[in-house]
Design a protein around this motif. Structure first.
Motif, PDB file in Angstrom:
ATOM      1  N   MET A  70      75.393 -32.280 102.111  1.00  0.00           N
ATOM      2  CA  MET A  70      75.127 -31.528 100.890  1.00  0.00           C
ATOM      3  C   MET A  70      73.649 -31.671 100.564  1.00  0.00           C
ATOM      4  O   MET A  70      73.005 -32.630 100.985  1.00  0.00           O
ATOM      5  CB  MET A  70      75.952 -32.077  99.716  1.00  0.00           C
ATOM      6  N   LEU A  71      73.126 -30.725  99.818  1.00  0.00           N
ATOM      7  CA  LEU A  71      71.763 -30.826  99.328  1.00  0.00           C
ATOM      8  C   LEU A  71      71.782 -31.252  97.867  1.00  0.00           C
ATOM      9  O   LEU A  71      72.642 -30.830  97.094  1.00  0.00           O
ATOM     10  CB  LEU A  71      71.028 -29.492  99.456  1.00  0.00           C
ATOM     11  N   GLY A  72      70.827 -32.096  97.512  1.00  0.00           N
ATOM     12  CA  GLY A  72      70.678 -32.512  96.118  1.00  0.00           C
ATOM     13  C   GLY A  72      69.226 -32.391  95.711  1.00  0.00           C
ATOM     14  O   GLY A  72      68.515 -31.497  96.161  1.00  0.00           O
ATOM     15  N   GLY A  73      68.772 -33.295  94.874  1.00  0.00           N
ATOM     16  CA  GLY A  73      67.372 -33.321  94.494  1.00  0.00           C
ATOM     17  C   GLY A  73      66.921 -32.058  93.787  1.00  0.00           C
ATOM     18  O   GLY A  73      67.684 -31.386  93.091  1.00  0.00           O
ATOM     19  N   ALA A  74      65.646 -31.714  93.995  1.00  0.00           N
ATOM     20  CA  ALA A  74      65.034 -30.601  93.273  1.00  0.00           C
ATOM     21  C   ALA A  74      65.682 -29.262  93.613  1.00  0.00           C
ATOM     22  O   ALA A  74      65.769 -28.379  92.759  1.00  0.00           O
ATOM     23  CB  ALA A  74      63.537 -30.551  93.571  1.00  0.00           C
ATOM     24  N   PHE A  75      66.136 -29.100  94.865  1.00  0.00           N
ATOM     25  CA  PHE A  75      66.767 -27.839  95.238  1.00  0.00           C
ATOM     26  C   PHE A  75      68.036 -27.612  94.419  1.00  0.00           C
ATOM     27  O   PHE A  75      68.243 -26.545  93.842  1.00  0.00           O
ATOM     28  CB  PHE A  75      67.091 -27.833  96.736  1.00  0.00           C
ATOM     29  N   ALA A  76      68.910 -28.613  94.375  1.00  0.00           N
ATOM     30  CA  ALA A  76      70.150 -28.473  93.614  1.00  0.00           C
ATOM     31  C   ALA A  76      69.870 -28.374  92.118  1.00  0.00           C
ATOM     32  O   ALA A  76      70.495 -27.577  91.411  1.00  0.00           O
ATOM     33  CB  ALA A  76      71.077 -29.654  93.902  1.00  0.00           C
ATOM     34  N   PHE A  77      68.919 -29.164  91.644  1.00  0.00           N
ATOM     35  CA  PHE A  77      68.601 -29.138  90.218  1.00  0.00           C
ATOM     36  C   PHE A  77      68.085 -27.765  89.801  1.00  0.00           C
ATOM     37  O   PHE A  77      68.426 -27.256  88.729  1.00  0.00           O
ATOM     38  CB  PHE A  77      67.573 -30.220  89.896  1.00  0.00           C
ATOM     39  N   GLU A  78      67.277 -27.139  90.659  1.00  0.00           N
ATOM     40  CA  GLU A  78      66.761 -25.802  90.353  1.00  0.00           C
ATOM     41  C   GLU A  78      67.886 -24.779  90.287  1.00  0.00           C
ATOM     42  O   GLU A  78      67.897 -23.898  89.429  1.00  0.00           O
ATOM     43  CB  GLU A  78      65.719 -25.397  91.398  1.00  0.00           C
ATOM     44  N   VAL A  79      68.855 -24.900  91.195  1.00  0.00           N
ATOM     45  CA  VAL A  79      69.979 -23.972  91.189  1.00  0.00           C
ATOM     46  C   VAL A  79      70.790 -24.119  89.906  1.00  0.00           C
ATOM     47  O   VAL A  79      71.146 -23.138  89.254  1.00  0.00           O
ATOM     48  CB  VAL A  79      70.878 -24.203  92.420  1.00  0.00           C
ATOM     49  N   TYR A  80      71.076 -25.342  89.520  1.00  0.00           N
ATOM     50  CA  TYR A  80      71.918 -25.570  88.347  1.00  0.00           C
ATOM     51  C   TYR A  80      71.214 -25.243  87.031  1.00  0.00           C
ATOM     52  O   TYR A  80      71.840 -24.757  86.095  1.00  0.00           O
ATOM     53  CB  TYR A  80      72.392 -27.026  88.311  1.00  0.00           C
ATOM     54  N   THR A  81      69.915 -25.522  86.945  1.00  0.00           N
ATOM     55  CA  THR A  81      69.231 -25.427  85.648  1.00  0.00           C
ATOM     56  C   THR A  81      68.180 -24.331  85.566  1.00  0.00           C
ATOM     57  O   THR A  81      67.685 -24.036  84.476  1.00  0.00           O
ATOM     58  CB  THR A  81      68.522 -26.757  85.311  1.00  0.00           C
ATOM     59  N   ASP A  82      67.795 -23.748  86.703  1.00  0.00           N
ATOM     60  CA  ASP A  82      66.714 -22.766  86.765  1.00  0.00           C
ATOM     61  C   ASP A  82      65.364 -23.399  86.437  1.00  0.00           C
ATOM     62  O   ASP A  82      64.425 -22.715  86.034  1.00  0.00           O
ATOM     63  CB  ASP A  82      66.978 -21.576  85.838  1.00  0.00           C
ATOM     64  N   ILE A  83      65.268 -24.709  86.593  1.00  0.00           N
ATOM     65  CA  ILE A  83      64.000 -25.423  86.437  1.00  0.00           C
ATOM     66  C   ILE A  83      63.563 -25.842  87.832  1.00  0.00           C
ATOM     67  O   ILE A  83      64.214 -26.670  88.467  1.00  0.00           O
ATOM     68  CB  ILE A  83      64.143 -26.663  85.537  1.00  0.00           C
ATOM     69  N   GLY A  84      62.490 -25.265  88.333  1.00  0.00           N
ATOM     70  CA  GLY A  84      62.115 -25.509  89.722  1.00  0.00           C
ATOM     71  C   GLY A  84      60.677 -25.931  89.881  1.00  0.00           C
ATOM     72  O   GLY A  84      59.990 -26.293  88.928  1.00  0.00           O
ATOM     73  N   GLY A  85      60.240 -25.900  91.145  1.00  0.00           N
ATOM     74  CA  GLY A  85      58.851 -26.155  91.467  1.00  0.00           C
ATOM     75  C   GLY A  85      58.439 -27.606  91.481  1.00  0.00           C
ATOM     76  O   GLY A  85      57.255 -27.910  91.386  1.00  0.00           O
ATOM     77  N   ARG A  86      59.410 -28.549  91.637  1.00  0.00           N
ATOM     78  CA  ARG A  86      59.037 -29.958  91.525  1.00  0.00           C
ATOM     79  C   ARG A  86      59.314 -30.757  92.795  1.00  0.00           C
ATOM     80  O   ARG A  86      59.210 -31.968  92.790  1.00  0.00           O
ATOM     81  CB  ARG A  86      59.805 -30.608  90.370  1.00  0.00           C
ATOM     82  N   THR A  87      59.670 -30.089  93.891  1.00  0.00           N
ATOM     83  CA  THR A  87      60.107 -30.849  95.054  1.00  0.00           C
ATOM     84  C   THR A  87      58.943 -31.379  95.880  1.00  0.00           C
ATOM     85  O   THR A  87      57.925 -30.717  96.041  1.00  0.00           O
ATOM     86  CB  THR A  87      61.022 -29.996  95.955  1.00  0.00           C
TER      87      THR A  87
END
Length: 274
Positions: A36-53
């Motif tokens: 599974m993928l987690g971290g910034a990729f998953a967080f961006e998908v769930y919250t639409d907050i990205g650009g931090r990876t």
């Protein structure tokens, strides 16, 4: 927990880095290693907050870690186990992928339930699975370091996914550490007073009831346990090294042994230059 039928992550990374990530994903797919993928990729998908990876976080069941590391090693990448109880790394020049199968404090071990509730998504052109929002919240809840506090991530997760989360599973995940979840619920209510409905009333009632009843872990009292080490690997070292408290990460209160904690502390000191 499903936020949508099909989700996409659109985080921008350098072409060289993206090619490395895609090669790693392809290798695991070809080898039949579930991930599974987690971290910034998953967080961006769930919250639409990205650009931090700064890297890619792969989550694997512990039983599949050796196969995954061997597969990438055969393809010419450097692999290293950074912590035997939760973390490996795959490297390509300055880029790296974290292979995560637990958590630094030993509590959030990846098990089959993570995979049963994983969310499908499209990342870097691949159909993948994301770690569940519930397990993301669970593992992030214990990150309260001086240099990193994930409380805002938790509040954002609850804001966007709280209405569809499996709160019974989440409460049960915390177990004896239920007070940590209560603390984040209280913070959420403070941050978003208009959105209290995203946390079911029964969750507050159950957790506040435990606190109001003066629920005491008598064994932890008798052993003078400090559970602060489950929240910060550095800030509570004076308590367990000099003030006579028992480290809450140690069995039977936690899941780690003395050697695991020694290695984690040594790794932390190197990272922070202590």
């Amino acid at each position: 927990m499903m936020v949508n039928e099909r989700l996409r992550a659109s985080i921008d990374v350098a072409p060289r880095t993206a090619a490395f990530y895609e090669h790693v994903i392809t290798a695991l797919e070809e080898e039949g290693v579930p991930f599974m993928l987690g971290g910034a990729f998953a967080f961006e998908v769930y919250t639409d907050i990205g650009g931090r990876t700064k890297d890619l976080d792969l989550f694997l069941h512990p039983r599949n870690v050796k196969a995954a590391m061997a597969a990438l090693n055969r393809r010419g990448y450097d692999t290293e186990m950074k912590a035997e109880h939760w973390l490996g790394k795959i490297k390509s020049g300055e880029d790296f992928v974290d292979v995560i199968f637990g958590s630094g404090n030993g509590l959030a071990v990846v098990d089959d339930v993570w995979f049963e509730h994983a969310s499908p998504a499209e990342v870097l052109g691949h159909e993948v699975r994301l770690i569940p929002a519930e397990e993301m919240l669970w593992s992030k809840s214990f990150i309260m370091e001086r240099e990193r506090f994930d409380g805002a991530d938790i509040a954002h997760l609850i804001r966007v996914a709280g209405r569809t989360m499996d709160w019974r599973r989440l409460v049960d995940r915390f177990g004896r550490f239920w007070a940590v979840l209560l603390a984040h619920v209280v913070l959420f209510d403070f941050i978003y007073p208009a959105d209290r409905g995203r946390v079911p009333d029964w969750v507050r009632g159950e957790l506040l009831g435990r606190a109001g009843d003066g629920a005491v872990d008598q064994a932890a009292v008798d052993e003078r346990v400090c559970f602060g080490t489950t929240l910060s690997r550095a800030q509570y070292l004076p308590d367990v090294e000099g003030w006579g408290y028992r480290d809450g990460r140690l069995k039977p209160f936690g899941l780690l042994g003395e050697t695991d904690i020694e290695h984690e502390t040594e790794r932390m000191r190197k990272e922070l230059g202590l």
